[in-house]
Design an enzyme around this catalytic site. Sequence first.
Site, PDB file in Angstrom:
ATOM      1  N   CYS A  29       0.945  -1.092   0.016  1.00  0.00           N
ATOM      2  CA  CYS A  29      -0.059   0.157  -0.049  1.00  0.00           C
ATOM      3  C   CYS A  29       0.872   1.268   0.092  1.00  0.00           C
ATOM      4  O   CYS A  29       1.659   1.407   0.913  1.00  0.00           O
ATOM      5  CB  CYS A  29      -0.931  -0.100   1.331  1.00  0.00           C
ATOM      6  SG  CYS A  29      -1.783   1.607   1.550  1.00  0.00           S
ATOM      7  N   CYS A  32       0.161   3.846   2.680  1.00  0.00           N
ATOM      8  CA  CYS A  32       0.567   3.219   4.055  1.00  0.00           C
ATOM      9  C   CYS A  32       2.134   3.710   4.233  1.00  0.00           C
ATOM     10  O   CYS A  32       2.514   4.053   5.311  1.00  0.00           O
ATOM     11  CB  CYS A  32       0.609   1.625   4.012  1.00  0.00           C
ATOM     12  SG  CYS A  32      -1.393   1.070   3.891  1.00  0.00           S
TER      13      CYS A  32
END
Length: 114
Positions: A29, A32
């Site tokens: 991600c 993230c």
Amino acid sequence: MDKISSPAEFQVAIQSPRLSVAVFKADWCSDCKFIDPFMPEVEQKYDGRLTLVEVDVDAVGDVSQEQNILGIPSFVAYTDGRELVRFVNKLRKSREEIENFLNTALEVYLSIHK
């Protein structure tokens, strides 16, 4: 941040009477990875007031579905096994937004633990 990589570890983390904030993430991600550089400082700032745990959505099986996590990173605050408040959307999260959420989580937690 302690890393949660099983449903059992997740259950232990959220059962605490203290305020625990689960940060749902994944290695793949990009949003993230965006928060990774400043999260240690954020964790230090809130040390002693709440516990942040990193939940790897790929490693915890059905936990993400059970918690209705639709976008990552997502932040969900728990105490005594119940959800208090969440910060979940599909947008990239800034440090300021994360700290605002953590302040809100603390307010909610303190309002029920007087």
